[in-house]
Design an enzyme around this catalytic site. Sequence first.
Site, PDB file in Angstrom:
ATOM      1  N   TRP A 105      13.410  -4.863  -2.725  1.00  0.00           N
ATOM      2  CA  TRP A 105      14.216  -3.548  -2.472  1.00  0.00           C
ATOM      3  C   TRP A 105      13.615  -2.392  -1.675  1.00  0.00           C
ATOM      4  O   TRP A 105      14.139  -1.913  -1.066  1.00  0.00           O
ATOM      5  CB  TRP A 105      14.553  -3.020  -3.919  1.00  0.00           C
ATOM      6  N   ASP A 172      12.615   5.407  -5.309  1.00  0.00           N
ATOM      7  CA  ASP A 172      13.797   4.470  -6.027  1.00  0.00           C
ATOM      8  C   ASP A 172      13.215   4.365  -7.394  1.00  0.00           C
ATOM      9  O   ASP A 172      12.424   3.396  -7.647  1.00  0.00           O
ATOM     10  CB  ASP A 172      13.985   3.156  -5.026  1.00  0.00           C
ATOM     11  N   LYS A 196      20.612  -0.627 -14.813  1.00  0.00           N
ATOM     12  CA  LYS A 196      19.449  -1.183 -15.581  1.00  0.00           C
ATOM     13  C   LYS A 196      19.026  -0.571 -16.492  1.00  0.00           C
ATOM     14  O   LYS A 196      18.711  -1.028 -17.864  1.00  0.00           O
ATOM     15  CB  LYS A 196      18.346  -1.371 -14.530  1.00  0.00           C
TER      16      LYS A 196
END
Length: 361
Positions: A105, A172, A196
């Site tokens: 990511w 992030d 999540k």
Amino acid sequence: MLIYNNMKKYNFNAGPSILPREVIEQTAQAVQDFNGIGLSILEISHRSKDFQPVIPEAEALFKELLDIPEGYSVIFLGGGASLEFCMIPFNFMEKKAVYLNTGTWANKAMKEAKLFGEAVEIASSKDRNYCYVPKNYEIPTDADYFHITTNNTIYGTEIRRDIDSPIPLIADMSSDIFSRPVDVSKYACIYGGAQKNLAPSGVSFVIVKNDALGKVSRTIPTMLDYRTHIENGSMFNTPPVLPIYSALCTLRWIKEQGGVPEMQRRAAARAELLYGEIDRNKMFRGTADVEDRSYMNIDFVMSDEYKELEAEFMAFATSKGMVGIKGHRSIGGFRASCYNALPLEAVQALVDCMKEFEKNH
């Protein structure tokens, strides 16, 4: 945790992932009848008097639970964290930004930034398949911001401290938000997908320092300008109402459970229990360096001498009700995602499963 066909199911999915049972039930009720108005949340206007309080309350709970200081806004957007990968450089990069490369990511975020200017990899753990978090790097002062990914869902590493950065820090936090206290004042922006630790997929959250915006000279498309959504209270266009409502229910649940400190305590307890078994059981080994192990995504594989038993263990664990423990293809083996809503009972069930498999062999 669910019960299906008389067998408990333990949800270790990496995302979309486990939600508190109360949140699922409240969301399901809202789909059928929202707040007793006789209509579903799916069929009412986002500007109706019934939905109007949802976003302000969710924003207020974000600020309360994370102790967000004055001068920051919380907004809810569509597109997931992947859209934020380009919104970040759109809003913050003038010429150059630096990125810490800790996995998939982080790489994707950096790739998008290269479309806007110079995106520099300040350090990387690619040399060992991202099994550690790079250290002893220097953050250049001539960059517009420093970007990190605090938890790496695929490789099972995590940064559990707030970095002191001489330039604006952007993070992030898709998969570890609300799992530990955060000193938000150290960040220009924190963002993440909700699927999540917060809500079903379809919404992302952004915590942004107001005076960090408006510094770039480029023209930003209206929908991609954070100021648009701040000024309109996340209601410039029709927002993803259902996942935002679920997020609100989760935020209420976190507060009722004891807030972020309690989430941190539970995360540590889950991790201690499962890593303890991984380290004790000679049939398994962890993949991440001990000092950088994630509390949210716990990766492990069969020890080399038992590698041929991997498929057998997977089948055995599945028969015991373990769901979603297959490791990402980048690492293989197994991954137990232990997000905030996962009860310690689920981790104990997985540990018991590992012990029983060891005994059988």
